[in-house]
Design a protein around this motif. Structure first.
Motif, mmCIF file in Angstrom:
data_model
loop_
_atom_site.group_PDB
_atom_site.id
_atom_site.type_symbol
_atom_site.label_atom_id
_atom_site.label_comp_id
_atom_site.label_asym_id
_atom_site.label_seq_id
_atom_site.Cartn_x
_atom_site.Cartn_y
_atom_site.Cartn_z
ATOM 1 N N ILE A 81 41.209 13.841 64.457
ATOM 2 C CA ILE A 81 40.760 13.127 65.617
ATOM 3 C C ILE A 81 39.439 12.604 65.253
ATOM 4 O O ILE A 81 38.516 13.286 64.929
ATOM 5 N N LYS A 82 39.164 11.350 65.708
ATOM 6 C CA LYS A 82 37.613 10.590 65.862
ATOM 7 C C LYS A 82 37.375 10.329 67.197
ATOM 8 O O LYS A 82 38.158 9.617 67.901
ATOM 9 N N THR A 111 40.825 8.084 68.532
ATOM 10 C CA THR A 111 41.752 7.983 67.515
ATOM 11 C C THR A 111 42.469 9.268 67.001
ATOM 12 O O THR A 111 41.626 10.010 66.677
ATOM 13 N N ALA A 112 43.531 9.169 66.736
ATOM 14 C CA ALA A 112 43.984 10.213 65.821
ATOM 15 C C ALA A 112 45.191 9.930 64.881
ATOM 16 O O ALA A 112 45.830 8.902 64.934
ATOM 17 N N ALA A 113 45.089 10.875 63.849
ATOM 18 C CA ALA A 113 46.041 10.487 63.080
ATOM 19 C C ALA A 113 46.950 11.823 62.722
ATOM 20 O O ALA A 113 46.424 12.883 62.511
ATOM 21 N N LEU A 114 48.091 11.884 62.471
ATOM 22 C CA LEU A 114 49.036 12.923 62.126
ATOM 23 C C LEU A 114 49.297 12.807 60.454
ATOM 24 O O LEU A 114 49.946 11.815 60.099
ATOM 25 N N ARG A 115 48.783 13.477 59.558
ATOM 26 C CA ARG A 115 48.940 13.358 58.506
ATOM 27 C C ARG A 115 49.830 14.636 57.592
ATOM 28 O O ARG A 115 49.449 15.966 58.088
ATOM 29 N N ASP A 127 45.894 5.639 69.501
ATOM 30 C CA ASP A 127 44.476 5.349 70.013
ATOM 31 C C ASP A 127 44.767 5.660 71.444
ATOM 32 O O ASP A 127 45.737 5.127 72.186
ATOM 33 N N ALA A 128 43.987 6.657 72.060
ATOM 34 C CA ALA A 128 44.036 7.029 73.513
ATOM 35 C C ALA A 128 42.656 7.314 74.295
ATOM 36 O O ALA A 128 41.835 7.222 73.624
ATOM 37 N N ASP A 161 51.382 13.176 72.604
ATOM 38 C CA ASP A 161 52.713 12.298 72.623
ATOM 39 C C ASP A 161 52.770 11.246 71.751
ATOM 40 O O ASP A 161 54.027 10.979 71.306
ATOM 41 N N ASP A 162 51.583 10.604 71.507
ATOM 42 C CA ASP A 162 51.964 9.287 70.654
ATOM 43 C C ASP A 162 52.045 9.627 69.145
ATOM 44 O O ASP A 162 52.724 9.264 68.526
ATOM 45 N N LEU A 163 51.612 10.966 68.772
ATOM 46 C CA LEU A 163 51.660 11.476 67.593
ATOM 47 C C LEU A 163 52.992 12.109 67.075
ATOM 48 O O LEU A 163 53.485 11.757 66.117
#
Length: 168
Positions: A81-82, A111-115, A127-128, A161-163
């Motif tokens: 998360i940033k 912003t977040a990423a699931l890696r 992006d939330a 939810d987005d991820l």
């Protein structure tokens, strides 16, 4: 007799329409455990990272679709998360002193990423933003601190939810 046949056929059709439905939503294939990376704060607002980390960990546990791991080595995926923007806007003013804000809206954008921890590939991104409104009490610092968990919880909900929500 006819009535029970119609009722049985109607029930069968209704249940057939629900085939493939899963309670609680879906998650990315092969991702059963997730860990949190450090939250990076690129806003001018200090010390939000801890609130966001706690809110996301709580949200993962409440959601229940994935287990929370403490270390990335023990997880199928990592959430990164940033925090990119923090804003505080007055939305209502004191009636007697028209220039003194009485109610504020706090917004945290990130912003977040699931890696995938095995491949390093980004599975999904988000992006939330999360918001909270609060009354100005005695000082702005205390009022902001009290409102931060609400905004952090909303941000965590939308990001998670987005991820992990997949539409197959």
């Amino acid at each position: 007799m006819k009535r029970s046949v119609y009722l049985l056929n109607g029930s069968a059709l209704l249940l057939a329409g629900c085939m493939g439905y899963q309670l609680g939503g879906s998650r990315p294939e092969g991702i059963n455990t997730v860990a949190m990376g450090p939250v990076i704060n690129r806003t001018g607002e200090p010390a939000m990272e801890l609130q966001i980390t706690h809110a996301m960990r709580d949200r993962i546990q409440l959601d229940g679709r994935m287990k929370l791991a403490n270390e990335p080595d023990n997880a199928d995926a990592l959430i990164e998360i940033k925090l990119v923007k923090f804003s505080l806007r007055p939305i209502a003013y004191d009636e007697s002193l028209k220039t003194t804000p009485r109610i504020y809206r706090m917004t945290i954008t990130g912003t977040a990423a699931l890696r995938n921890t095995k491949t390093g590939k980004v599975i999904s991104e988000s992006d939330a933003y999360g918001e909270a409104t609060f009354n100005f009490e005695n000082d702005l610092t205390t009022s902001k601190r009290d409102a931060m968990p609400t905004a952090a919880a909303e941000l965590a909900k939308f990001m998670l939810d987005d991820l992990i929500e997949y539409w197959n």
